[in-house]
Design an enzyme around this catalytic site. Structure first.
Site, PDB file in Angstrom:
ATOM      1  N   HIS A   1       0.846  -1.210   0.000  1.00  0.00           N
ATOM      2  CA  HIS A   1       0.000   0.000   0.000  1.00  0.00           C
ATOM      3  C   HIS A   1       0.875   1.252   0.000  1.00  0.00           C
ATOM      4  O   HIS A   1       1.341   1.684   1.059  1.00  0.00           O
ATOM      5  CB  HIS A   1      -0.933  -0.018   1.214  1.00  0.00           C
ATOM      6  CG  HIS A   1      -1.933   1.102   1.232  1.00  0.00           C
ATOM      7  ND1 HIS A   1      -3.188   0.978   1.779  1.00  0.00           N
ATOM      8  CD2 HIS A   1      -1.878   2.375   0.766  1.00  0.00           C
ATOM      9  CE1 HIS A   1      -3.851   2.118   1.645  1.00  0.00           C
ATOM     10  NE2 HIS A   1      -3.057   2.993   1.041  1.00  0.00           N
TER      11      HIS A   1
ATOM     12  N   ASP B   1      -8.889   3.327  -2.877  1.00  0.00           N
ATOM     13  CA  ASP B   1      -8.190   3.967  -1.766  1.00  0.00           C
ATOM     14  C   ASP B   1      -8.302   5.488  -1.812  1.00  0.00           C
ATOM     15  O   ASP B   1      -8.127   6.108  -2.845  1.00  0.00           O
ATOM     16  CB  ASP B   1      -6.721   3.580  -1.746  1.00  0.00           C
ATOM     17  CG  ASP B   1      -6.061   4.052  -0.471  1.00  0.00           C
ATOM     18  OD1 ASP B   1      -6.672   3.871   0.589  1.00  0.00           O
ATOM     19  OD2 ASP B   1      -4.973   4.623  -0.542  1.00  0.00           O
TER      20      ASP B   1
ATOM     21  N   HIS C   1      -5.429  -0.311   5.651  1.00  0.00           N
ATOM     22  CA  HIS C   1      -5.053   0.413   6.886  1.00  0.00           C
ATOM     23  C   HIS C   1      -6.062   0.378   8.047  1.00  0.00           C
ATOM     24  O   HIS C   1      -6.663   1.383   8.403  1.00  0.00           O
ATOM     25  CB  HIS C   1      -4.680   1.856   6.572  1.00  0.00           C
ATOM     26  CG  HIS C   1      -5.543   2.593   5.576  1.00  0.00           C
ATOM     27  ND1 HIS C   1      -6.908   2.598   5.628  1.00  0.00           N
ATOM     28  CD2 HIS C   1      -5.200   3.353   4.515  1.00  0.00           C
ATOM     29  CE1 HIS C   1      -7.372   3.337   4.628  1.00  0.00           C
ATOM     30  NE2 HIS C   1      -6.364   3.804   3.940  1.00  0.00           N
TER      31      HIS C   1
ATOM     32  N   ASP D   1       1.457   2.674   3.668  1.00  0.00           N
ATOM     33  CA  ASP D   1       0.598   3.756   3.184  1.00  0.00           C
ATOM     34  C   ASP D   1       1.424   5.034   2.966  1.00  0.00           C
ATOM     35  O   ASP D   1       0.980   6.138   3.285  1.00  0.00           O
ATOM     36  CB  ASP D   1      -0.574   4.021   4.154  1.00  0.00           C
ATOM     37  CG  ASP D   1      -1.673   4.867   3.518  1.00  0.00           C
ATOM     38  OD1 ASP D   1      -1.627   5.122   2.293  1.00  0.00           O
ATOM     39  OD2 ASP D   1      -2.585   5.282   4.257  1.00  0.00           O
TER      40      ASP D   1
ATOM     41  N   HIS E   1       3.372  14.385   0.677  1.00  0.00           N
ATOM     42  CA  HIS E   1       2.772  15.678   0.328  1.00  0.00           C
ATOM     43  C   HIS E   1       3.847  16.739   0.517  1.00  0.00           C
ATOM     44  O   HIS E   1       4.696  16.607   1.403  1.00  0.00           O
ATOM     45  CB  HIS E   1       1.573  15.997   1.230  1.00  0.00           C
ATOM     46  CG  HIS E   1       0.411  15.072   1.041  1.00  0.00           C
ATOM     47  ND1 HIS E   1      -0.365  15.067  -0.097  1.00  0.00           N
ATOM     48  CD2 HIS E   1      -0.115  14.112   1.844  1.00  0.00           C
ATOM     49  CE1 HIS E   1      -1.319  14.139   0.023  1.00  0.00           C
ATOM     50  NE2 HIS E   1      -1.180  13.539   1.187  1.00  0.00           N
TER      51      HIS E   1
END
Ligand code: NCD
Ligand code: ZN
Ligand code: ZN
Ligand code: ZN
Length: 380
Positions: free
Chosen positions: A17, A109, A189, A262, A266
């Site tokens: 993921h 997702d 998750h 995950d 950003h």
């Protein structure tokens, strides 16, 4: 010649993921930077999520990513396809064509398929193709306008909280739809006590459900959030200490099958918008193993074998992937880890293009020192 004396030699880690952001969000991460960040973390196979721009809903986009990964990436990249076109929840993508192109499953997702009928149709179609559905579980009506979990931190700062049931309602729904359709349903998750309970129950009934948990949900609760810093904002949010205890127990008793990061890069500019407005997500690759090794193995709570298994053999088993040196005829995926040296997480050493992690300044043990992917040294 490689000297691995005194080090752990493990199969290359597998992360089912991750968000590589390419195409479309190259200011956050690219396949080139993301796979190097993965290599630093000891990962040799990663499965990337389709919330790119365009989203991964066509064969062309799957091929674009596979080509980029081959020419510019350093570890094996396996894409997921979207469940619905444009991730809008209205029309299913061409599952058969995406399978043919090489996706490892279908997912929603980041958005969550909101319509039960749409999810049921998706599961039936995936089941007929022998493919899994990987679901991000969230009921959007319960989470609008919230940035952190319902709990101590939200209360203290007067924030609207994300309630546990927003996740568990979807887990419960999707478990029932998986039972009805016979699909392999993989829960993204897992972060709440209620979800663990529902998955445990489903497994007892022989429903084909598997699940994953992220390092941050195993080591942090909402009580650890130091202030209104968006590097502590991710989806699902950091939950209460009671939830943290439940996901740890879920992983320990096999209810939760594997660990995933995950990895969700950003830019600093985006994260500086603050807790309420910044996008959800934190980096994952580079701190995953050291965090879990330091917290659970050094303390004697888990064996080293348990941790390595949940990051290698387990995901390989669940998704039918080769790993380590066990795939006949192809070159080795191996990670060598220094288990002794304690090292601080330094921002300037982060390989990812983004720097959004709450773990800067943490002193950790268990750093991958050499990563070999398909026979090539990709981190040293
Ligand atoms: C992910 C992202 O940034 O794409 N964010 C996150 O907080 N995990 C989306 C997701 O995994 O839900
Ligand atoms: Zn998600
Ligand atoms: Zn769901
Ligand atoms: Zn994600």
């Amino acid at each position: 010649v490689l000297d691995a004396s005194g080090k752990l030699v493990a199969p290359g880690f597998i992360d089912m993921h991750v968000h590589l952001r390419e195409p479309g969000f190259e200011h956050k991460e690219t396949i080139a930077t993301g796979t190097r960040s993965a290599a630093r973390g000891g990962f040799t196979t990663i499965a990337c999520m389709p919330n790119t721009r365009p989203v991964i809903d066509t064969v062309d986009t799957v091929n674009y990513i596979k080509d980029k990964a081959e020419t510019e990436g350093v570890v094996r990249v396996i894409p997921y396809g979207c469940i619905t076109k444009n991730e809008l929840g209205r029309e299913l993508t061409d599952f058969a064509a995406l399978k043919e192109a090489g996706v490892v499953g279908y997912t929603d997702d980041g958005v969550g398929v909101q319509s039960a009928q749409m999810m049921k149709d998706a599961m039936a179609l995936a089941a007929s193709l022998g493919m899994p559905i990987i679901a991000h579980c969230e009921d959007n009506t319960l989470v609008e306008g919230a940035a952190v979990t319902e709990g101590a931190f939200a209360k203290k700062h007067g924030l609207k909280g994300i309630p546990n049931e927003s996740e568990a309602i979807h887990v419960g729904r999707d478990v029932l739809l998986a039972e009805a359709t016979g699909v392999h349903y993989h829960v993204c998750h897992v972060s709440t006590e209620q979800s663990v309970r529902l998955i445990r129950h489903a497994k007892q009934f022989g429903i084909k459900v598997t699940a994953e948990v992220c390092p941050h949900h195993l080591v942090l609760s909402d009580e650890d959030i130091p202030g209104m810093d968006a590097n502590w904002k991710m989806n699902p949010p950091l939950r209460t200490p009671r939830d943290v205890q439940a996901v740890i127990e879920g992983l320990e008793d096999g209810t939760i099958d594997m660990i995933v990061t995950d990895h969700a890069p950003h830019s600093e500019e985006e994260k500086e918008k603050g807790m309420q407005l910044a996008p959800f997500g934190i980096l994952g690759f580079e701190t995953a193993f050291p965090l879990l090794y330091s917290k659970f193995v050094v303390t004697g709570k888990w064996t080293l074998g348990f941790l390595v298994d949940r990051m290698t053999a387990k995901p390989a088993d669940v998704f039918g992937l080769p790993y380590g040196t066990l795939h006949a005829g192809s070159a080795a995926d191996i990670t060598i880890v220094d288990l002794e040296t304690e090292q601080e997480v330094l921002k300037e050493e982060i390989v990812s293009k983004s720097k959004n992690t709450p773990f800067i300044g943490w002193k950790l043990q268990g750093w991958p020192v050499t990563t070999i992917a398909s026979g090539n040294i990709v981190w040293s």
